[in-house]
Design an enzyme around this catalytic site. Structure first.
Site, PDB file in Angstrom:
ATOM      1  N   ASN A  13       0.901  -1.165   0.000  1.00  0.00           N
ATOM      2  CA  ASN A  13       0.000   0.000   0.000  1.00  0.00           C
ATOM      3  C   ASN A  13       0.935   1.209   0.000  1.00  0.00           C
ATOM      4  O   ASN A  13       1.696   1.404   0.949  1.00  0.00           O
ATOM      5  CB  ASN A  13      -0.817  -0.047   1.295  1.00  0.00           C
ATOM      6  CG  ASN A  13      -2.144   0.664   1.269  1.00  0.00           C
ATOM      7  OD1 ASN A  13      -2.797   0.739   2.311  1.00  0.00           O
ATOM      8  ND2 ASN A  13      -2.590   1.160   0.148  1.00  0.00           N
ATOM      9  N   GLN A  86      -6.459  11.320  -0.457  1.00  0.00           N
ATOM     10  CA  GLN A  86      -6.541  10.167  -1.350  1.00  0.00           C
ATOM     11  C   GLN A  86      -6.474  10.597  -2.831  1.00  0.00           C
ATOM     12  O   GLN A  86      -6.588  11.782  -3.154  1.00  0.00           O
ATOM     13  CB  GLN A  86      -7.830   9.410  -1.047  1.00  0.00           C
ATOM     14  CG  GLN A  86      -7.973   9.130   0.454  1.00  0.00           C
ATOM     15  CD  GLN A  86      -8.752   7.882   0.747  1.00  0.00           C
ATOM     16  OE1 GLN A  86      -8.241   6.780   0.570  1.00  0.00           O
ATOM     17  NE2 GLN A  86      -9.999   8.058   1.178  1.00  0.00           N
ATOM     18  N   CYS A  95      -5.812   5.344   8.249  1.00  0.00           N
ATOM     19  CA  CYS A  95      -5.242   4.427   7.264  1.00  0.00           C
ATOM     20  C   CYS A  95      -4.213   3.585   8.011  1.00  0.00           C
ATOM     21  O   CYS A  95      -3.208   4.118   8.482  1.00  0.00           O
ATOM     22  CB  CYS A  95      -4.589   5.238   6.141  1.00  0.00           C
ATOM     23  SG  CYS A  95      -3.732   4.214   4.945  1.00  0.00           S
ATOM     24  N   ASN A  97      -2.104   1.135   7.065  1.00  0.00           N
ATOM     25  CA  ASN A  97      -0.775   1.028   6.455  1.00  0.00           C
ATOM     26  C   ASN A  97      -0.107   2.393   6.352  1.00  0.00           C
ATOM     27  O   ASN A  97       1.107   2.512   6.535  1.00  0.00           O
ATOM     28  CB  ASN A  97      -0.885   0.376   5.071  1.00  0.00           C
ATOM     29  CG  ASN A  97      -1.278  -1.084   5.185  1.00  0.00           C
ATOM     30  OD1 ASN A  97      -0.910  -1.758   6.142  1.00  0.00           O
ATOM     31  ND2 ASN A  97      -2.035  -1.570   4.205  1.00  0.00           N
ATOM     32  N   ASN A 207     -15.289   1.123   2.270  1.00  0.00           N
ATOM     33  CA  ASN A 207     -14.304   0.269   1.619  1.00  0.00           C
ATOM     34  C   ASN A 207     -14.921  -1.131   1.572  1.00  0.00           C
ATOM     35  O   ASN A 207     -15.667  -1.516   2.488  1.00  0.00           O
ATOM     36  CB  ASN A 207     -13.011   0.258   2.435  1.00  0.00           C
ATOM     37  CG  ASN A 207     -12.419   1.648   2.575  1.00  0.00           C
ATOM     38  OD1 ASN A 207     -11.833   2.180   1.649  1.00  0.00           O
ATOM     39  ND2 ASN A 207     -12.614   2.274   3.739  1.00  0.00           N
ATOM     40  N   GLU A 231     -10.793   0.055  -2.350  1.00  0.00           N
ATOM     41  CA  GLU A 231     -10.776   1.208  -1.442  1.00  0.00           C
ATOM     42  C   GLU A 231     -11.547   2.418  -1.952  1.00  0.00           C
ATOM     43  O   GLU A 231     -11.341   2.858  -3.098  1.00  0.00           O
ATOM     44  CB  GLU A 231      -9.331   1.626  -1.165  1.00  0.00           C
ATOM     45  CG  GLU A 231      -8.620   0.711  -0.195  1.00  0.00           C
ATOM     46  CD  GLU A 231      -7.366   1.347   0.387  1.00  0.00           C
ATOM     47  OE1 GLU A 231      -7.393   2.563   0.693  1.00  0.00           O
ATOM     48  OE2 GLU A 231      -6.379   0.617   0.530  1.00  0.00           O
ATOM     49  N   ARG A 232     -12.371   2.936  -1.060  1.00  0.00           N
ATOM     50  CA  ARG A 232     -12.971   4.253  -1.250  1.00  0.00           C
ATOM     51  C   ARG A 232     -11.833   5.270  -1.409  1.00  0.00           C
ATOM     52  O   ARG A 232     -10.810   5.171  -0.732  1.00  0.00           O
ATOM     53  CB  ARG A 232     -13.793   4.548   0.025  1.00  0.00           C
ATOM     54  CG  ARG A 232     -14.534   5.833   0.070  1.00  0.00           C
ATOM     55  CD  ARG A 232     -15.227   6.000   1.411  1.00  0.00           C
ATOM     56  NE  ARG A 232     -14.303   6.238   2.527  1.00  0.00           N
ATOM     57  CZ  ARG A 232     -14.652   6.711   3.722  1.00  0.00           C
ATOM     58  NH1 ARG A 232     -15.921   6.979   3.975  1.00  0.00           N
ATOM     59  NH2 ARG A 232     -13.771   6.892   4.672  1.00  0.00           N
ATOM     60  N   CYS A 241      -4.566  -3.292   2.685  1.00  0.00           N
ATOM     61  CA  CYS A 241      -5.349  -2.278   3.406  1.00  0.00           C
ATOM     62  C   CYS A 241      -5.367  -2.671   4.878  1.00  0.00           C
ATOM     63  O   CYS A 241      -5.927  -3.722   5.246  1.00  0.00           O
ATOM     64  CB  CYS A 241      -6.770  -2.206   2.844  1.00  0.00           C
ATOM     65  SG  CYS A 241      -7.806  -1.031   3.735  1.00  0.00           S
ATOM     66  N   GLY A 242      -4.751  -1.853   5.711  1.00  0.00           N
ATOM     67  CA  GLY A 242      -4.603  -2.192   7.125  1.00  0.00           C
ATOM     68  C   GLY A 242      -5.914  -2.159   7.894  1.00  0.00           C
ATOM     69  O   GLY A 242      -6.199  -3.059   8.695  1.00  0.00           O
ATOM     70  N   THR A 243      -6.713  -1.107   7.669  1.00  0.00           N
ATOM     71  CA  THR A 243      -8.014  -1.063   8.347  1.00  0.00           C
ATOM     72  C   THR A 243      -8.882  -2.234   7.870  1.00  0.00           C
ATOM     73  O   THR A 243      -9.702  -2.750   8.631  1.00  0.00           O
ATOM     74  CB  THR A 243      -8.732   0.277   8.071  1.00  0.00           C
ATOM     75  OG1 THR A 243      -8.732   0.523   6.655  1.00  0.00           O
ATOM     76  CG2 THR A 243      -8.059   1.437   8.793  1.00  0.00           C
TER      77      THR A 243
HETATM   78  N1  LIG Z   1      -9.415   4.366   1.469  1.00  0.00           N
HETATM   79  C1  LIG Z   1      -9.751   4.370   2.850  1.00  0.00           C
HETATM   80  C2  LIG Z   1      -8.681   4.859   3.761  1.00  0.00           C
HETATM   81  C3  LIG Z   1      -7.344   4.196   3.583  1.00  0.00           C
HETATM   82  C4  LIG Z   1      -7.231   2.787   4.170  1.00  0.00           C
HETATM   83  C5  LIG Z   1      -5.832   2.270   4.087  1.00  0.00           C
HETATM   84  N2  LIG Z   1      -5.341   1.892   2.838  1.00  0.00           N
HETATM   85  C6  LIG Z   1      -5.451   1.322   5.190  1.00  0.00           C
HETATM   86  O1  LIG Z   1      -4.362   0.724   5.119  1.00  0.00           O
HETATM   87  O2  LIG Z   1      -6.157   1.214   6.168  1.00  0.00           O
HETATM   88  C7  LIG Z   1     -11.034   5.174   3.105  1.00  0.00           C
HETATM   89  O3  LIG Z   1     -11.386   6.098   2.341  1.00  0.00           O
HETATM   90  O4  LIG Z   1     -11.697   4.871   4.064  1.00  0.00           O
END
Ligand SMILES: N[C@@H](CCC[C@H](N)C(=O)O)C(=O)O
EC number: 5.1.1.7
Length: 308
Positions: A13, A86, A95, A97, A207, A231-232, A241-243
């Site tokens: 990421n 973004q 985020c 990552n 997401n 991803e949004r 994507c960590g979350t």
């Molecule tokens: N695109 C996500 C936020 C980013 C998440 C990220 N890549 C991660 O690693 O958690 C959003 O708009 O919510």
């Protein structure tokens, strides 16, 4: 106007990291420009990068977001304020990552192995070792107001069909719709995820994360999942994507599929992420690396609304 940046990735990421002291009058326009996979930040020879000089398409790298970091080194441990902008110009509250990359950036500047990150989702403590960063991710929430779900919704959205996909909605700093499937590689993400991402059920979008349980876990994991996330803000699939990894573990935990103290290995296309829980609070572990540094030769100026 030219500004300095560093390019980092966390499990694939990838992010353009900019010191918040740099003059970037329109962060949304900047992120749209530098994150572009075709015309954004480009590698030149020797590992340097320049936003406008190189034209070879094979050297284009772009990014999944621009991280603006304001370091406050006088604190102990040092703190940094993190803002993720973004590729579509939107800002995300968290985020996983990106936060691990931000912690590595702050650690390299200060020599500290613990860093506090201030994000819009709250303050998160990060521990940095040579090759990995572990970050606290807070307590995932299924509450309708936290996800958020549609305002008239009173119950969590659990294993319900949204736009043809059975999902569970959880906020792990940002909203995720999590779907468990037999094999993530069989999912046509670009075909199915956009409708879920934009569904009325998610007034701020979501997401969309698909997961499948591996038959065996390795590397000291109690249980392991394969992951793919649309991803949004990127409006496409990212390498990790960590979350999303935390969302998979949280939904599996809620469903009683894994024990509270399980060590969960999550495998997005970019590598491995580890998720553990202490009580209700999750932590995320994985690699974070600086890839190269460079200068971007032009900084987009703010545009009047009529020009946008
Ligand atoms: N695109 C996500 C936020 C980013 C998440 C990220 N890549 C991660 O690693 O958690 C959003 O708009 O919510």
């Amino acid at each position: 106007m030219s500004i300095e940046f560093e390019k980092f990735h966390g499990t694939g990421n990838d992010f353009v990291v900019v010191d918040a002291d740099e003059y970037v009058p329109d962060r949304g326009a900047f992120a749209r420009e530098v994150c572009d996979r075709r015309d954004g930040v480009r590698l030149t020879d020797g590992g340097a990068a320049d936003g406008g000089a190189t034209t070879a398409p094979t050297d284009s790298v772009g990014a999944d977001g621009a991280l603006f970091l304001a370091l406050e080194p006088k604190f102990s441990p040092p703190r940094a304020v993190m803002t993720l902008v973004q590729p579509d110009g939107s800002t995300a509250a968290m985020c996983g990552n990106g936060a691990r990359c931000a912690a590595k950036w702050a650690a390299e500047r200060t020599g500290a192995d613990t860093v506090m990150l201030d994000t819009q989702a709250g303050t998160r403590r990060a521990e940095i070792s040579d090759d990995e960063v572990t970050i606290e991710m807070g307590a995932p929430s299924f509450a309708p107001g936290d996800v958020p779900l549609a305002p008239d919704r009173e119950q969590p959205l659990v294993e319900e069909t949204v736009e043809g996909v059975e999902v569970t909605a959880v906020n792990t700093g940002v909203p995720h719709a999590v779907a468990f499937v037999e094999d993530v590689d069989e999912v046509d993400l670009d075909a199915v995820a956009p409708a879920v991402r934009h569904a009325d059920a998610f007034p701020e979008g979501a997401n969309v994360t698909f997961a499948s349980r591996r038959s065996e876990a390795g590397d000291g994991d109690t249980v392991a999942f394969d992951q793919r996330t649309y991803e949004r803000g990127v409006e496409g699939e990212t390498s990790a994507c960590g979350t999303g990894a935390v969302a998979i573990a949280a939904v599996a935990r809620r469903a009683g599929e894994i024990d509270g103290d399980a060590s969960v290995g999550v495998f997005p296309p970019g590598g491995r992420l580890g998720v553990t829980f202490r009580g209700e609070r999750a932590s995320l572990t994985g690699p974070a690396e600086r890839e190269f540094t460079g200068e971007i030769s032009s900084t987009p100026e703010p545009r009047r609304v009529s020009e946008a």
